[in-house]
Design an enzyme around this catalytic site. Structure first.
Site, PDB file in Angstrom:
ATOM      1  N   LYS A  80       0.843  -1.195   0.000  1.00 28.54           N
ATOM      2  CA  LYS A  80       0.000   0.000   0.000  1.00 28.54           C
ATOM      3  C   LYS A  80       0.878   1.244   0.000  1.00 28.54           C
ATOM      4  O   LYS A  80       1.885   1.309   0.708  1.00 28.54           O
ATOM      5  CB  LYS A  80      -0.913  -0.008   1.224  1.00 28.54           C
ATOM      6  N   SER A 155      -9.594   1.997   3.030  1.00 28.61           N
ATOM      7  CA  SER A 155      -8.752   2.710   2.092  1.00 28.61           C
ATOM      8  C   SER A 155      -7.759   1.823   1.356  1.00 28.61           C
ATOM      9  O   SER A 155      -7.134   2.254   0.381  1.00 28.61           O
ATOM     10  CB  SER A 155      -7.992   3.809   2.831  1.00 28.61           C
ATOM     11  N   SER A 179      -9.751  -0.264   7.301  1.00 32.13           N
ATOM     12  CA  SER A 179      -9.219  -0.148   5.940  1.00 32.13           C
ATOM     13  C   SER A 179      -8.510  -1.383   5.406  1.00 32.13           C
ATOM     14  O   SER A 179      -8.161  -1.429   4.232  1.00 32.13           O
ATOM     15  CB  SER A 179      -8.276   1.057   5.849  1.00 32.13           C
TER      16      SER A 179
END
Length: 487
Positions: A80, A155, A179
């Site tokens: 990420k 996210s 997330s």
């Protein structure tokens, strides 16, 4: 053999050890899959194919010489884009960090590299991890591999979509309010939010410093255990890293959960939950009973205050953390006649609307005259939420609950309705406020879209969560389902 790009971490590990495949072949298969699916999925912000192939060749050489570094040696993994990678662009999905290349690796990256993992690139996310759909990225909207007209969650949407699309067997995500877990559920994969302090945050671009946690995402719980073995553990560079021993999580995967007491919190089956989601979740919970667990109805009475509490504390921490981004030393810089005008223009143009919204909310909550009314009171309620968990864990070993009240929703449906978007995390936010670990496993489908079961544990008892999740996956096949992507 399963197509290489659909291998789980443990299956790829076994194939590498047996000499059935090489790390180079596996990496090339993942890169080819990325090239074929990216026009639709858009999970990656930056690819590092040359470095990945070099790392794969090194892994093959070590294996030939009998010097394998362990179960992740030669396994492709993507990261990420809020986790710092030395010399590799790290933008946090924000224009304000366009072109930023960190001069160091985050601790989790150091540990993955030391374990021989092949890092293939950086994954899309909501800007500064603020969002539940990955629509808040400044660069692109990632799609859900099960239905590209829908969101992958957020996210860590890029992290979930990359696994579900077969681009890589595993990824790292971060979880501040759900997330990792919400996108894992919406994309039909497994994901783990470890206990706060279990995994180092050194090198993580901070959103909510008392809430953020890095964790693994993959198809199976067994894969998560392998990854957690590598990334967990104390780090003196992170003052919030817990100085406690880390077990071998793979030894917890016994398949036996007989006698475990599993609480079913009534507050998590919220009003407005889609019937198909509730049905799949309750069916999954009954499977745990079939495996010998004892189900107990429990209550977490302060859950109803979690959403407003979170949206005071998290924006307040974001307001402080994001004050450092001014365009002076790195990233995007706007023009201005004075220093103050330049900073104002840089932040106004560099941050997207959701980030600006949360900075303003947080600044307001911390301002003179409102601190006691909002921030201090929110911290007091957070303590009550923590006590709910402490009390319930005197009665049960873990909890089982829904992850998201809905399946993946259409792109564009909630982006202009912040409250509706915030409500999508109603089942995950309390866990971050309490700092306890939580695991999500795929548990079925509703209208053709994945549903995830959430297991919530005592602090630093990830082993029990992994044990239960693995036992569930031994008896079910939801984690073996793959989306039919047209490429």
């Amino acid at each position: 053999m399963t197509e290489l790009h659909h291998l789980t971490v443990t299956a790829a590990q076994a194939a590498l050890a047996a000499g059935d495949i090489t790390a180079v072949e596996l990496t090339e298969a993942c890169l080819a899959r990325i090239n074929a699916t990216e026009p639709t999925i858009r999970a990656f912000l930056h690819l590092t194919p040359d470095a990945a192939l070099a790392a794969a060749r090194a892994a093959d050489e070590r294996r030939q010489q009998g010097r394998s570094l362990g179960p992740l040696d030669g396994i492709p993994i993507a990261i990420k884009d809020v986790i710092c990678t030395d010399g590799v662009p790290t933008t946090a999905g924000s224009r304000i960090l366009a072109g930023f290349r960190p001069p160091y690796n985050a601790t989790v990256i150091e540990r993955l590299v030391a374990a021989g993992a092949v890092l293939v690139g950086k994954l899309n996310c909501d800007e500064f991890a603020m969002g539940s759909s990955t629509e808040n990225s400044a660069y692109q909207i990632t799609t859900n591999p099960w239905d590209p007209t829908r969101v992958p969650g957020g996210s860590s949407g890029g992290s979930a979509a990359a696994v579900a699309a077969g681009q890589v067997p595993a990824t790292l995500g971060t979880d501040t309010g759900g997330s990792i877990r919400q996108p894992a559920a919406l994309c039909g994969i497994s994901g783990l939010k470890p206990t706060y302090g279990r995994v180092s945050r050194y090198g993580l671009i901070a959103y909510g410093s008392s809430l953020d946690q890095i964790g693994p995402m993959a198809w199976t719980v067994a894969d998560l255990a392998v990854l957690l073995n590598v990334i967990a553990g104390h780090d003196p560079r992170d003052g919030t890293s817990a100085p406690i021993d880390t077990p071998d999580y793979t030894t917890a995967l016994t398949g036996d959960i007989r006698g475990l007491r599993i609480g079913i919190p009534r507050e998590y089956f919220v009003e407005g939950m889609e019937p198909g989601v509730e049905s799949a979740t309750r069916t999954a919970i009954e499977v745990l009973r079939d495996l010998g667990a004892i189900l107990v109805d429990v209550s977490l009475p302060h859950t109803r205050y979690a959403l407003p509490t979170y949206y005071i504390i998290a924006p307040a921490e974001a307001s402080a953390n994001l004050a450092r981004f001014d365009g002076v030393r790195y990233g995007f810089r706007a023009e201005g006649e004075t220093m103050w005008e330049q900073i104002e223009q840089t932040r106004g143009q560099g941050f997207g609307p959701e980030v600006r919204r949360r900075i303003m909310l947080g600044t307001y909550a911390l301002s003179a005259g409102y601190y006691d009314a909002y921030y201090r009171r929110a911290q007091q309620v957070r303590t009550l939420i923590k006590r709910d968990f402490e009390q319930v864990f005197t009665q049960v070993d873990l909890l089982a609950a829904p992850t998201s009240p809905t399946v993946a929703f259409p792109i564009g449906q909630k982006i202009n309705d912040p409250l509706a978007m915030y409500l999508s995390d109603v089942c995950t936010l309390p866990i971050n406020l309490a700092g306890v670990p939580a695991l999500v496993v795929p548990c079925g489908f509703s209208e053709g879209l994945p549903v995830g079961l959430q297991l919530i544990g005592r602090p630093f008892d990830e082993a029990t969560l992994l044990r239960v999740g693995d036992a569930y996956q031994r008896l079910t096949e939801w984690h073996t389902q793959r989306p039919r992507l047209v490429v």
